[in-house]
Enzyme design. Structure first.
Site, PDB file in Angstrom:
ATOM      1  N   GLU A  56     -37.796  -2.470  27.836  1.00 28.97           N
ATOM      2  CA  GLU A  56     -38.862  -1.392  27.565  1.00 28.97           C
ATOM      3  C   GLU A  56     -38.584  -0.882  26.110  1.00 28.97           C
ATOM      4  O   GLU A  56     -37.359  -0.492  25.975  1.00 28.97           O
ATOM      5  CB  GLU A  56     -39.001  -0.004  28.524  1.00 28.97           C
ATOM      6  CG  GLU A  56     -39.384  -0.586  29.978  1.00 28.97           C
ATOM      7  CD  GLU A  56     -40.888  -0.997  30.104  1.00 28.97           C
ATOM      8  OE1 GLU A  56     -41.478  -0.883  29.220  1.00 28.97           O
ATOM      9  OE2 GLU A  56     -41.036  -1.586  31.028  1.00 28.97           O
ATOM     10  N   CYS A 120     -39.794   6.130  35.910  1.00 28.93           N
ATOM     11  CA  CYS A 120     -38.969   5.572  35.070  1.00 28.93           C
ATOM     12  C   CYS A 120     -39.312   5.528  33.630  1.00 28.93           C
ATOM     13  O   CYS A 120     -38.528   5.909  32.823  1.00 28.93           O
ATOM     14  CB  CYS A 120     -39.387   4.069  35.213  1.00 28.93           C
ATOM     15  SG  CYS A 120     -38.706   3.222  36.683  1.00 28.93           S
ATOM     16  N   HIS A 139     -36.513  -2.468  33.261  1.00 21.56           N
ATOM     17  CA  HIS A 139     -37.145  -2.822  34.472  1.00 21.56           C
ATOM     18  C   HIS A 139     -36.686  -4.244  35.307  1.00 21.56           C
ATOM     19  O   HIS A 139     -36.611  -4.856  34.587  1.00 21.56           O
ATOM     20  CB  HIS A 139     -38.701  -2.663  34.472  1.00 21.56           C
ATOM     21  CG  HIS A 139     -39.518  -1.474  34.864  1.00 21.56           C
ATOM     22  ND1 HIS A 139     -40.145  -0.794  33.703  1.00 21.56           N
ATOM     23  CD2 HIS A 139     -39.174  -0.671  35.773  1.00 21.56           C
ATOM     24  CE1 HIS A 139     -40.478   0.333  34.483  1.00 21.56           C
ATOM     25  NE2 HIS A 139     -39.747   0.535  35.515  1.00 21.56           N
TER      26      HIS A 139
END
Length: 180
Positions: A56, A120, A139
């Site tokens: 991410e 998250c 992730h």
């Protein structure tokens, strides 16, 4: 699994399980940064929608509407009132992705700019805000869908070591922009 594998000798690895609770995240993440003063914090979260290991790039401040495991949701629907909408990691995720992919592991690594506006993303933004960008979020798909714990552990080991290498070699050249 990563705890078993470890990282290179000059790295102290601390592993914590962060509950899926907004208020705990708001308390725990700053406390961990204060306790350890780490060079980097890498968060790992399971996504039922993920089919790859996903790096991410940024965390988002607003849009948190889902209830957590305590049936709580922040009234403001944001992480940090008055904080920037988006904070980028200072880690160049494109470089990390290319390097890890070139290692020939049996795991596919991809990039994302949206960690999902749930715990998250909330955790990632909170950590990015606390650390001025010295955080990362990965992730992973659920175990066995398609990767084993061993495959994910080796992938995380390679990813974190590449992140540390990128961080160490970027030095003063880091040009990160915290707002989009």
């Amino acid at each position: 699994e990563l705890e078993k594998l470890g990282l290179r000798d000059d790295v102290d690895l601390h592993v914590y399980e962060v509950p899926v609770e907004y208020q705990t995240v708001q308390r725990l993440i700053p406390a961990l940064w204060k306790k350890h003063s780490p060079q980097l914090v890498v968060h790992v979260g399971v996504s039922g929608m993920a089919t790859t290991v996903t790096l991410e790039k940024c965390g988002h401040n607003v849009g948190y509407k889902g209830l957590d495991n305590c049936r709580f949701c922040p009234g403001s629907q944001c992480c940090v009132e008055g904080g920037p909408e988006c904070i980028d990691s200072i880690i160049d995720m494109d470089t990390v992705c290319k390097r890890v992919s070139a290692l020939g592991l049996d795991v596919t690594v991809t990039i994302s700019k949206d960690a999902g506006r749930y715990l998250c993303d909330f955790t990632y933004y909170t950590s990015l805000y606390q650390s001025r960008g010295r955080s990362a979020f990965v992730h992973v798909p659920p175990l066995g869908k398609p990767y084993t714990a061993e495959q994910l552990g080796r992938a995380l080991q390679a990813i974190i070591e590449e992140m540390l290498d990128v961080l160490e070699h970027s030095g003063d050249k880091i040009n990160c922009q915290h707002e989009h």
